[in-house]
Write a protein that holds these residues in place. Structure first.
Motif, PDB file in Angstrom:
ATOM      1  N   ILE A 101      34.483  47.062  51.675  1.00  0.00           N
ATOM      2  CA  ILE A 101      33.499  46.634  50.407  1.00  0.00           C
ATOM      3  C   ILE A 101      33.373  47.663  49.412  1.00  0.00           C
ATOM      4  O   ILE A 101      33.248  47.625  48.498  1.00  0.00           O
ATOM      5  CB  ILE A 101      32.232  46.042  51.099  1.00  0.00           C
ATOM      6  CG1 ILE A 101      32.553  44.660  51.722  1.00  0.00           C
ATOM      7  CG2 ILE A 101      31.178  45.987  50.113  1.00  0.00           C
ATOM      8  CD1 ILE A 101      31.239  44.224  52.589  1.00  0.00           C
ATOM      9  N   ILE A 102      32.888  48.963  49.998  1.00  0.00           N
ATOM     10  CA  ILE A 102      32.557  50.117  49.041  1.00  0.00           C
ATOM     11  C   ILE A 102      33.849  50.534  48.351  1.00  0.00           C
ATOM     12  O   ILE A 102      33.655  50.921  47.146  1.00  0.00           O
ATOM     13  CB  ILE A 102      32.134  51.231  49.980  1.00  0.00           C
ATOM     14  CG1 ILE A 102      30.931  51.045  50.798  1.00  0.00           C
ATOM     15  CG2 ILE A 102      31.863  52.599  49.284  1.00  0.00           C
ATOM     16  CD1 ILE A 102      29.785  50.560  50.044  1.00  0.00           C
ATOM     17  N   ARG A 103      34.834  50.376  48.777  1.00  0.00           N
ATOM     18  CA  ARG A 103      36.148  50.901  48.286  1.00  0.00           C
ATOM     19  C   ARG A 103      36.422  49.985  47.079  1.00  0.00           C
ATOM     20  O   ARG A 103      36.801  50.490  45.863  1.00  0.00           O
ATOM     21  CB  ARG A 103      37.276  50.775  49.418  1.00  0.00           C
ATOM     22  CG  ARG A 103      38.583  51.420  48.456  1.00  0.00           C
ATOM     23  CD  ARG A 103      39.743  51.235  49.474  1.00  0.00           C
ATOM     24  NE  ARG A 103      39.754  52.264  50.359  1.00  0.00           N
ATOM     25  CZ  ARG A 103      40.093  53.748  50.062  1.00  0.00           C
ATOM     26  NH1 ARG A 103      40.750  53.900  48.967  1.00  0.00           N
ATOM     27  NH2 ARG A 103      39.979  54.386  50.958  1.00  0.00           N
ATOM     28  N   ILE A 104      36.379  48.770  47.192  1.00  0.00           N
ATOM     29  CA  ILE A 104      36.459  47.825  46.075  1.00  0.00           C
ATOM     30  C   ILE A 104      35.666  48.076  45.065  1.00  0.00           C
ATOM     31  O   ILE A 104      35.781  48.108  43.787  1.00  0.00           O
ATOM     32  CB  ILE A 104      36.425  46.216  46.677  1.00  0.00           C
ATOM     33  CG1 ILE A 104      37.576  46.150  47.622  1.00  0.00           C
ATOM     34  CG2 ILE A 104      36.489  45.419  45.483  1.00  0.00           C
ATOM     35  CD1 ILE A 104      37.511  44.792  48.450  1.00  0.00           C
ATOM     36  N   ILE A 105      34.335  48.229  45.348  1.00  0.00           N
ATOM     37  CA  ILE A 105      33.266  48.253  44.324  1.00  0.00           C
ATOM     38  C   ILE A 105      33.637  49.687  43.791  1.00  0.00           C
ATOM     39  O   ILE A 105      33.320  49.546  42.540  1.00  0.00           O
ATOM     40  CB  ILE A 105      31.759  48.362  45.012  1.00  0.00           C
ATOM     41  CG1 ILE A 105      31.541  46.834  45.510  1.00  0.00           C
ATOM     42  CG2 ILE A 105      30.763  48.366  43.940  1.00  0.00           C
ATOM     43  CD1 ILE A 105      30.266  46.625  46.216  1.00  0.00           C
ATOM     44  N   LYS A 106      33.790  50.551  44.405  1.00  0.00           N
ATOM     45  CA  LYS A 106      33.876  51.999  43.693  1.00  0.00           C
ATOM     46  C   LYS A 106      35.028  51.782  42.614  1.00  0.00           C
ATOM     47  O   LYS A 106      35.153  52.598  41.601  1.00  0.00           O
ATOM     48  CB  LYS A 106      34.147  53.164  44.568  1.00  0.00           C
ATOM     49  CG  LYS A 106      32.932  53.585  45.371  1.00  0.00           C
ATOM     50  CD  LYS A 106      33.023  54.644  46.324  1.00  0.00           C
ATOM     51  CE  LYS A 106      31.878  55.396  46.824  1.00  0.00           C
ATOM     52  NZ  LYS A 106      32.279  56.388  47.643  1.00  0.00           N
ATOM     53  N   SER A 107      36.062  50.970  43.036  1.00  0.00           N
ATOM     54  CA  SER A 107      37.074  50.916  42.002  1.00  0.00           C
ATOM     55  C   SER A 107      36.902  49.912  40.822  1.00  0.00           C
ATOM     56  O   SER A 107      37.238  50.054  39.750  1.00  0.00           O
ATOM     57  CB  SER A 107      38.610  50.538  42.691  1.00  0.00           C
ATOM     58  OG  SER A 107      39.586  50.325  42.064  1.00  0.00           O
ATOM     59  N   TRP A 108      36.088  48.956  41.077  1.00  0.00           N
ATOM     60  CA  TRP A 108      35.984  47.837  40.189  1.00  0.00           C
ATOM     61  C   TRP A 108      34.709  47.911  39.434  1.00  0.00           C
ATOM     62  O   TRP A 108      34.572  47.462  38.127  1.00  0.00           O
ATOM     63  CB  TRP A 108      36.472  46.436  40.572  1.00  0.00           C
ATOM     64  CG  TRP A 108      37.734  46.235  40.978  1.00  0.00           C
ATOM     65  CD1 TRP A 108      38.746  46.961  41.098  1.00  0.00           C
ATOM     66  CD2 TRP A 108      38.186  45.072  41.806  1.00  0.00           C
ATOM     67  NE1 TRP A 108      39.756  46.408  41.583  1.00  0.00           N
ATOM     68  CE2 TRP A 108      39.504  45.417  41.937  1.00  0.00           C
ATOM     69  CE3 TRP A 108      37.605  43.936  42.272  1.00  0.00           C
ATOM     70  CZ2 TRP A 108      40.107  44.333  42.558  1.00  0.00           C
ATOM     71  CZ3 TRP A 108      38.350  43.038  42.659  1.00  0.00           C
ATOM     72  CH2 TRP A 108      39.627  43.056  42.966  1.00  0.00           C
ATOM     73  N   VAL A 109      33.698  48.398  39.970  1.00  0.00           N
ATOM     74  CA  VAL A 109      32.398  48.427  39.395  1.00  0.00           C
ATOM     75  C   VAL A 109      31.903  49.921  39.717  1.00  0.00           C
ATOM     76  O   VAL A 109      30.866  50.167  40.612  1.00  0.00           O
ATOM     77  CB  VAL A 109      31.453  47.590  39.863  1.00  0.00           C
ATOM     78  CG1 VAL A 109      30.151  47.374  38.992  1.00  0.00           C
ATOM     79  CG2 VAL A 109      31.856  46.002  39.893  1.00  0.00           C
ATOM     80  N   PRO A 110      32.400  51.118  39.488  1.00  0.00           N
ATOM     81  CA  PRO A 110      31.970  52.346  39.812  1.00  0.00           C
ATOM     82  C   PRO A 110      30.481  52.787  39.254  1.00  0.00           C
ATOM     83  O   PRO A 110      29.756  53.392  40.099  1.00  0.00           O
ATOM     84  CB  PRO A 110      33.034  53.209  38.841  1.00  0.00           C
ATOM     85  CG  PRO A 110      33.609  52.403  37.952  1.00  0.00           C
ATOM     86  CD  PRO A 110      33.553  50.901  38.322  1.00  0.00           C
ATOM     87  N   GLU A 111      29.940  52.302  38.243  1.00  0.00           N
ATOM     88  CA  GLU A 111      28.595  52.496  37.694  1.00  0.00           C
ATOM     89  C   GLU A 111      28.082  51.237  38.192  1.00  0.00           C
ATOM     90  O   GLU A 111      27.453  50.528  37.308  1.00  0.00           O
ATOM     91  CB  GLU A 111      28.661  52.965  36.505  1.00  0.00           C
ATOM     92  CG  GLU A 111      29.123  54.063  35.873  1.00  0.00           C
ATOM     93  CD  GLU A 111      29.204  54.314  34.417  1.00  0.00           C
ATOM     94  OE1 GLU A 111      28.592  53.732  33.657  1.00  0.00           O
ATOM     95  OE2 GLU A 111      29.855  55.330  34.095  1.00  0.00           O
ATOM     96  N   LEU A 112      27.729  51.119  39.437  1.00  0.00           N
ATOM     97  CA  LEU A 112      26.885  49.924  40.068  1.00  0.00           C
ATOM     98  C   LEU A 112      25.219  50.063  39.755  1.00  0.00           C
ATOM     99  O   LEU A 112      24.870  51.052  40.126  1.00  0.00           O
ATOM    100  CB  LEU A 112      27.211  49.805  41.468  1.00  0.00           C
ATOM    101  CG  LEU A 112      26.238  48.792  42.068  1.00  0.00           C
ATOM    102  CD1 LEU A 112      26.609  47.437  41.591  1.00  0.00           C
ATOM    103  CD2 LEU A 112      26.492  48.967  43.764  1.00  0.00           C
ATOM    104  N   HIS A 113      24.828  49.542  38.903  1.00  0.00           N
ATOM    105  CA  HIS A 113      23.380  49.486  38.498  1.00  0.00           C
ATOM    106  C   HIS A 113      22.415  48.262  39.380  1.00  0.00           C
ATOM    107  O   HIS A 113      21.344  48.775  39.878  1.00  0.00           O
ATOM    108  CB  HIS A 113      23.166  49.096  36.898  1.00  0.00           C
ATOM    109  CG  HIS A 113      23.929  50.074  36.350  1.00  0.00           C
ATOM    110  ND1 HIS A 113      23.491  51.519  36.144  1.00  0.00           N
ATOM    111  CD2 HIS A 113      24.841  50.000  35.325  1.00  0.00           C
ATOM    112  CE1 HIS A 113      24.192  52.270  35.506  1.00  0.00           C
ATOM    113  NE2 HIS A 113      24.919  51.475  35.031  1.00  0.00           N
ATOM    114  N   THR A 114      23.073  47.153  39.515  1.00  0.00           N
ATOM    115  CA  THR A 114      22.497  45.978  40.275  1.00  0.00           C
ATOM    116  C   THR A 114      23.247  45.243  40.940  1.00  0.00           C
ATOM    117  O   THR A 114      24.218  44.781  40.692  1.00  0.00           O
ATOM    118  CB  THR A 114      21.666  45.001  39.214  1.00  0.00           C
ATOM    119  OG1 THR A 114      22.799  44.506  38.038  1.00  0.00           O
ATOM    120  CG2 THR A 114      20.665  45.922  38.236  1.00  0.00           C
TER     121      THR A 114
END
Length: 240
Positions: free
Chosen positions: A31-44
């Protein structure tokens, strides 16, 4: 019928079951890997059917500037997430809400759209028509480029494969039981697993079918990103 609003059922799950989920740490790593790749600047983000917030708390830790919505319809679960999110209380909004109800998004209208929606072992309690509707709702509350990831209990294609899952899960539960200092035998743990009271609440669907639904709705980059028998992480991205 038993209900996840039950304090006992909630306690049994959080204290005796979830820690025994096979490869749980690997699932979160993916989960963390996918988000870091696709939404690296996660705000919300929103954690749907959050339980005690185990997934959302991981995001708050990985992205120190992020803010999360934690939603569950179970008061015992909400009480648990409030306690465990205390270190992140200034970055957490905790809402008692059933996301299967019509117009449930009204409860978060001032906080959407969001970058990411995650859900862990929750949506499978609904019939197929409602699952599809929930996936549509999630699509609508995501920002363009946002990501939906559903860590879920899915259906086996046949009883032989279902047995593989059952045995693997019992092994995981028994190992967790031993690590926790328990004295029950594997046979005891297996008996509880096969006769668990929440089993009747499961409405399992093949993961391939659900990924196809996401494509129909409009998600891109859809896939099953992790699968161990009946445990699957699948999802997709809202187009820019």
């Amino acid at each position: 019928m038993h209900d996840w609003r039950s304090a006992k059922l909630t306690e049994d799950y959080l204290e005796g079951v979830r820690g025994g989920i096979p490869l749980a740490e690997t699932q979160i790593e993916v989960i963390i890997r996918i988000i870091k790749s696709w939404v690296p600047e996660l705000h919300t983000f929103m954690d749907m059917g959050c339980g005690d917030g185990v997934l959302g708390r991981q995001l708050l830790q990985e992205w120190p500037d992020s803010e999360g919505i934690f939603m569950d319809f179970s008061q015992p679960m909400i009480s648990s997430v409030k306690e465990k999110c205390e270190p992140f209380k200034n970055r957490s909004t905790i809402i008692l809400q059933d996301y299967s109800e019509d117009k449930w998004t009204e409860s978060i209208k001032d906080r959407i759209p969001v970058d990411v929606v995650i859900s862990g072992y929750s949506i499978h309690h609904h019939e197929d028509e409602k699952k599809y509707s929930i996936y549509e709702d999630v699509f609508n509350i995501l920002k363009p480029g946002g990501v939906f990831l559903n860590l879920e209990h899915v259906a086996s294609p046949n009883p032989k494969i279902e047995k593989l899952f059952d045995e693997a899960f019992v092994d995981g539960l028994y190992a967790y039981h031993v690590r926790s200092g328990g004295k029950e035998t594997r046979k005891d743990i297996a008996h509880k697993f096969y006769n668990r009271e929440d089993k009747v609440l499961n409405k399992l669907t093949m993961v391939e079918k659900q990924v196809d639904w996401l494509r129909d709705i409009g998600y891109i980059n859809t896939d099953c990103f992790f699968k161990l028998f009946e445990l699957a992480l699948f999802g997709g991205q809202k187009p820019l």
